[in-house]
Design an enzyme around this catalytic site. Structure first.
Site, PDB file in Angstrom:
ATOM      1  CE1 TYR A 102      18.998  29.682 -79.119  1.00  0.00           C
ATOM      2  CE2 TYR A 102      17.570  27.937 -78.313  1.00  0.00           C
ATOM      3  CZ  TYR A 102      17.750  29.094 -79.043  1.00  0.00           C
ATOM      4  OH  TYR A 102      16.694  29.651 -79.708  1.00  0.00           O
ATOM      5  NE  ARG A 155      12.278  39.637 -76.073  1.00  0.00           N
ATOM      6  CZ  ARG A 155      12.798  38.507 -76.572  1.00  0.00           C
ATOM      7  NH1 ARG A 155      13.782  37.863 -75.977  1.00  0.00           N
ATOM      8  NH2 ARG A 155      12.345  38.023 -77.705  1.00  0.00           N
ATOM      9  CE  LYS A 173      17.824  32.833 -80.821  1.00  0.00           C
ATOM     10  NZ  LYS A 173      16.557  32.116 -80.896  1.00  0.00           N
ATOM     11  CD  GLU A 244      16.862  35.768 -81.936  1.00  0.00           C
ATOM     12  OE1 GLU A 244      16.909  35.297 -83.080  1.00  0.00           O
ATOM     13  OE2 GLU A 244      15.980  35.475 -81.117  1.00  0.00           O
ATOM     14  CG  ASP A 268      12.927  37.247 -80.656  1.00  0.00           C
ATOM     15  OD1 ASP A 268      13.222  36.242 -80.005  1.00  0.00           O
ATOM     16  OD2 ASP A 268      13.758  38.129 -80.956  1.00  0.00           O
ATOM     17  CG  ASN A 417      13.218  30.684 -73.809  1.00  0.00           C
ATOM     18  OD1 ASN A 417      12.933  29.581 -73.382  1.00  0.00           O
ATOM     19  ND2 ASN A 417      13.061  31.032 -75.090  1.00  0.00           N
ATOM     20  CG  ASN A 461      13.860  27.782 -78.253  1.00  0.00           C
ATOM     21  OD1 ASN A 461      14.416  28.275 -79.220  1.00  0.00           O
ATOM     22  ND2 ASN A 461      13.974  28.279 -77.033  1.00  0.00           N
TER      23      ASN A 461
HETATM   24  N1  LIG Z   1      10.209  29.641 -76.966  1.00  0.00           N
HETATM   25  C1  LIG Z   1      10.669  30.450 -77.886  1.00  0.00           C
HETATM   26  O1  LIG Z   1      11.109  30.023 -78.965  1.00  0.00           O
HETATM   27  C2  LIG Z   1      10.660  31.911 -77.676  1.00  0.00           C
HETATM   28  C3  LIG Z   1      10.395  32.457 -76.462  1.00  0.00           C
HETATM   29  N2  LIG Z   1      10.402  33.813 -76.299  1.00  0.00           N
HETATM   30  C4  LIG Z   1      10.219  34.330 -74.964  1.00  0.00           C
HETATM   31  O2  LIG Z   1       8.999  35.002 -74.868  1.00  0.00           O
HETATM   32  C5  LIG Z   1       9.117  36.097 -73.975  1.00  0.00           C
HETATM   33  C6  LIG Z   1       8.608  37.336 -74.659  1.00  0.00           C
HETATM   34  O3  LIG Z   1       9.362  37.620 -75.809  1.00  0.00           O
HETATM   35  P1  LIG Z   1       8.902  38.817 -76.766  1.00  0.00           P
HETATM   36  O4  LIG Z   1       7.495  38.652 -77.174  1.00  0.00           O
HETATM   37  O5  LIG Z   1       9.909  38.972 -77.821  1.00  0.00           O
HETATM   38  O6  LIG Z   1       9.030  40.037 -75.760  1.00  0.00           O
HETATM   39  P2  LIG Z   1       8.162  41.363 -75.769  1.00  0.00           P
HETATM   40  O7  LIG Z   1       8.764  42.269 -74.784  1.00  0.00           O
HETATM   41  O8  LIG Z   1       7.981  41.822 -77.166  1.00  0.00           O
HETATM   42  O9  LIG Z   1       6.733  40.854 -75.245  1.00  0.00           O
HETATM   43  C7  LIG Z   1       6.457  40.496 -73.935  1.00  0.00           C
HETATM   44  C8  LIG Z   1       5.077  41.014 -73.613  1.00  0.00           C
HETATM   45  O10 LIG Z   1       4.708  40.512 -72.348  1.00  0.00           O
HETATM   46  C9  LIG Z   1       4.010  41.563 -71.690  1.00  0.00           C
HETATM   47  N3  LIG Z   1       3.948  41.358 -70.267  1.00  0.00           N
HETATM   48  C10 LIG Z   1       4.896  41.630 -69.342  1.00  0.00           C
HETATM   49  N4  LIG Z   1       4.433  41.339 -68.109  1.00  0.00           N
HETATM   50  C11 LIG Z   1       3.185  40.870 -68.266  1.00  0.00           C
HETATM   51  C12 LIG Z   1       2.206  40.395 -67.374  1.00  0.00           C
HETATM   52  N5  LIG Z   1       2.432  40.347 -66.069  1.00  0.00           N
HETATM   53  N6  LIG Z   1       1.035  39.989 -67.892  1.00  0.00           N
HETATM   54  C13 LIG Z   1       0.795  40.040 -69.207  1.00  0.00           C
HETATM   55  N7  LIG Z   1       1.693  40.460 -70.107  1.00  0.00           N
HETATM   56  C14 LIG Z   1       2.870  40.871 -69.631  1.00  0.00           C
HETATM   57  C15 LIG Z   1       4.763  42.809 -72.104  1.00  0.00           C
HETATM   58  O11 LIG Z   1       4.016  43.992 -71.885  1.00  0.00           O
HETATM   59  C16 LIG Z   1       5.031  42.524 -73.562  1.00  0.00           C
HETATM   60  O12 LIG Z   1       4.005  43.015 -74.385  1.00  0.00           O
HETATM   61  C17 LIG Z   1      10.581  36.138 -73.553  1.00  0.00           C
HETATM   62  O13 LIG Z   1      10.721  35.522 -72.310  1.00  0.00           O
HETATM   63  C18 LIG Z   1      11.282  35.333 -74.597  1.00  0.00           C
HETATM   64  O14 LIG Z   1      12.423  34.687 -74.096  1.00  0.00           O
HETATM   65  C19 LIG Z   1      10.584  34.672 -77.336  1.00  0.00           C
HETATM   66  C20 LIG Z   1      10.878  34.180 -78.570  1.00  0.00           C
HETATM   67  C21 LIG Z   1      10.997  32.759 -78.806  1.00  0.00           C
HETATM   68  C1  LIG Z   2      14.273  31.651 -78.074  1.00  0.00           C
HETATM   69  C2  LIG Z   2      14.296  33.075 -78.282  1.00  0.00           C
HETATM   70  O1  LIG Z   2      14.525  33.547 -79.387  1.00  0.00           O
HETATM   71  C3  LIG Z   2      14.026  33.958 -77.181  1.00  0.00           C
HETATM   72  O2  LIG Z   2      13.688  33.508 -76.094  1.00  0.00           O
HETATM   73  O3  LIG Z   2      14.134  35.167 -77.379  1.00  0.00           O
HETATM   74 MG   LIG Z   3      15.020  35.597 -79.295  1.00  0.00          MG
END
Ligand SMILES: NC(=O)C1=CN([C@@H]2O[C@H](COP(=O)(O)OP(=O)(O)OC[C@H]3O[C@@H](n4cnc5c(N)ncnc54)[C@H](O)[C@@H]3O)[C@@H](O)[C@H]2O)C=CC1
Ligand SMILES: CC(=O)C(=O)O
Ligand SMILES: [Mg+2]
Length: 563
Positions: A102, A155, A173, A244, A268, A417, A461
């Site tokens: 993962y 993404r 996953k 995902e 997400d 991540n 996470n």
């Molecule tokens: N810890 C966890 O369980 C999870 C973590 N994530 C992580 O969160 C991150 C985002 O995932 P999503 O929301 O699905 O992606 P997404 O692409 O939908 O959202 C990311 C957002 O960040 C914005 N962004 C990019 N650069 C920026 C900056 N310099 N300042 C402000 N905003 C900025 C983008 O415009 C976008 O709206 C990824 O790295 C993903 O791995 C996502 C899902 C679960």
């Molecule tokens: C953990 C997860 O779903 C992500 O980073 O997209």
């Molecule tokens: Mg994800």
């Protein structure tokens, strides 16, 4: 194909065919009687091993590798060779192996997918073959499928478009669906929808395994997704479909389009929301600041950010605030700064999270045309700072110090991540807040030193949520996945927070406890589905037993030849 009947399974396969089937292969653990019955003598070395011995041998080999990408490749190979052994190894060593199957290593696994590709796993459904979807899904091998994780690879974690290499994510996953949730591996199916890629490195790579074409978008994309979902519903009407790592402009759209047509959720958006909310509810026990007084700043107003804001806001309303009072407590910051009323270029899913212009009157701003996160923290004085922007280092020292200035116990969750994309490291946050912050990170980090001892910061996470949601929903035959089920998951997670007993302890149970956590989440989700009338077929007093019956523990059963 095999059938399991009580204490044994029957199969018509023998010899090499049996050894080549990862769902049935036992390798050196085939007994003398099975070697006789299935023509395996001579194909295997003579010593008959136990599953435990096989696990030790593989663990030793795994630890001998130079780096985690090699370990990832080794584990993928094992999964495609002998699933029972793979899961026995994983279940017994969750803490050590999760960072490999993962995040963070799965990210590198996706980037290197074309180089690591050996054997087929799951399905690649591509635009050029869209007319074949029904036929592909019809294969008898997939008769027992109950849970699908699907991506289009656009993404992948915070690593962007990985095209067909994104397949590593559904595989990872679903490994957790089985490793943590206990779903039988034969019931899981990873799917990559290959609609092309806009990643120039993939397109230029002669070894790229995907469809070498720029991404198909617009109506053709939507038609392909519709063809896929319709085929899934036709083939498996009760299947669970998890979306995902879709890009933000598709993630919410697809969730809204399909959530009332089948048992489906976007991990997400909704899974991440539940883990963040669960961790925040746990933090409240420590900080003493009630939910109704929290102010939440989120960096990254994408799928995860808006999902998190939506669920925490619902929790605030449950706790007594009106919708509009709750809405005022969120400060969503994206590339163009704070999401403000009247701002141009906002996506439809972001609109419910804009701040009133009135709310910022009197704010001192360094650049009034773009309200940066530091200005938000200094003026709005949030109690919680969450990062889901995929931007490494975005929680700079001044931002974290500003959080520490306005809170006795700031809650700081850089959740992006993989590790290389976290908004701040635990070591830095600990130093910049003089050890006062409650920290949660998306990917695992080495322990920090706190009060002179080693302290492992919570990996906040969605892996704490989605296996339980899936198993809970499937165990009771739920027909839909509701927002209420994610709220139940968040509260269930908070109910097992170690910090409930001691504020110095972690907000979340350790990764090694993910099997138990998933069961707790599954039960809460199943009961909520029942309460909402989404699981009418199962009497309430059978819910717990149904969940336990769903949990598969990796072990070998004896085989007999199909009569
Ligand atoms: N810890 C966890 O369980 C999870 C973590 N994530 C992580 O969160 C991150 C985002 O995932 P999503 O929301 O699905 O992606 P997404 O692409 O939908 O959202 C990311 C957002 O960040 C914005 N962004 C990019 N650069 C920026 C900056 N310099 N300042 C402000 N905003 C900025 C983008 O415009 C976008 O709206 C990824 O790295 C993903 O791995 C996502 C899902 C679960
Ligand atoms: C953990 C997860 O779903 C992500 O980073 O997209
Ligand atoms: Mg994800």
């Amino acid at each position: 194909m095999s059938e399991t009947t009580g204490a044994f399974a029957t199969t018509a396969l023998s010899g090499y065919e049996l050894l080549a089937d990862p769902q049935l292969n036992k390798g050196t653990a085939f007994s003398e009687a099975e070697r006789e019955a299935f023509d395996l003598h001579g194909l295997l070395p003579p010593n008959v091993a136990t599953l435990d011995e096989q696990v030790s041998r593989r663990l030793q080999a795994l630890r001998g590798f130079e780096n985690d990408l090699e370990r990832y490749a080794f584990l993928r190979e094992l999964q495609d060779t002998n699933e029972t052994l793979f899961y026995a190894l994983l279940v017994e060593n969750l803490e050590e192996l999760l960072p490999i199957v993962y995040t963070p290593t799965v990210g590198a696994g996706c980037q290197q997918f074309s180089r690591l590709f050996r054997k087929p796993r799951g399905l690649f459904l591509s635009i050029p073959h869209k007319h074949r979807i029904d036929r592909i899904l019809a294969q008898p091998r997939f008769d027992h499928v109950e849970a699908i994780v699907v991506t289009d690879g656009e993404r992948i974690l915070g690593l962007g478009d990985q095209g067909a290499g994104g397949m590593g994510i559904p595989i990872g996953k679903l490994s957790l669906y089985t490793g943590c949730g206990g779903l039988h591996p034969a019931t899981t199916l990873p799917i990559l929808l290959d609609v092309g890629t806009d990643n120039p490195d993939c397109l230029a790579d002669p070894l790229y395994i995907g469809w070498r074409n720029e991404r198909v978008r617009g109506q053709e994309y939507d038609d392909f997704i519709e063809a896929f979902v319709s085929a899934v519903i036709k083939r498996w009407p009760r299947v669970l479909l998890q979306w995902e790592d879709f890009a933000k402009n598709n993630a919410t759209r697809m969730l809204e389009r399909y959530r009332d047509r089948l048992l489906t959720f976007n991990d997400d958006i909704q899974g991440t929301a539940a883990v963040a909310t669960g961790a925040l509810l746990s933090a409240i026990n420590v900080t003493g600041v009630p939910l109704t007084e929290q102010r939440v700043a989120v960096l990254g107003a994408g799928s995860a950010g808006c999902g998190i804001a939506s669920l925490i806001r619902a929790a605030m309303v449950d706790a007594g605030l009106s919708e509009s009072e709750a809405a005022k407590r969120f400060f969503m910051v994206d590339r163009d700064g704070l999401l403000l009323e009247g701002m141009s270029g906002l996506a439809p899913f972001q609109l419910p999270f804009v701040q009133d212009k009135q709310a910022i009157t009197g704010w001192k701003l360094s650049h009034p045309d773009k309200i940066a996160l530091l200005d938000v923290v200094r003026n709005a004085r949030p109690t919680v700072l969450i990062g889901v922007s995929g931007q490494a280092g975005a929680f700079s020292e001044p931002i974290v110090r500003a959080m520490a200035e306005c809170n006795a116990r700031p809650v700081i969750f850089p959740l992006s991540n993989p590790t290389s994309r976290e908004e701040a490291t635990p070591v830095d946050i600990e130093a910049w807040t003089e050890g006062r912050a409650l920290i949660g990170v998306g990917s695992p980090f080495p322990p920090i030193t706190r009060d002179g001892a080693r302290f492992k910061v919570d990996q906040t996470n969605n892996s704490y949520i989605f296996p339980g949601v899936g198993v809970g929903a499937l165990a009771v035959g739920a027909v839909r996945v509701s927002d209420g089920m994610f709220m139940a998951a968040a509260k269930a997670l908070a109910s097992v927070s170690p910090a409930r007993n001691n504020p110095k302890h972690n907000l979340l149970p350790p990764v090694s406890a993910l099997r138990d956590v998933s069961l707790t989440v599954a039960l809460a989700v199943a009961l909520q589905a029942h309460k909402e009338g989404l699981a009418k077929d199962i009497p309430i007093d059978q819910v717990e037993a149904r969940i336990h019956a769903k949990v598969w523990t990796p072990s070998y059963v004896p085989y007999r030849r199909t009569p």
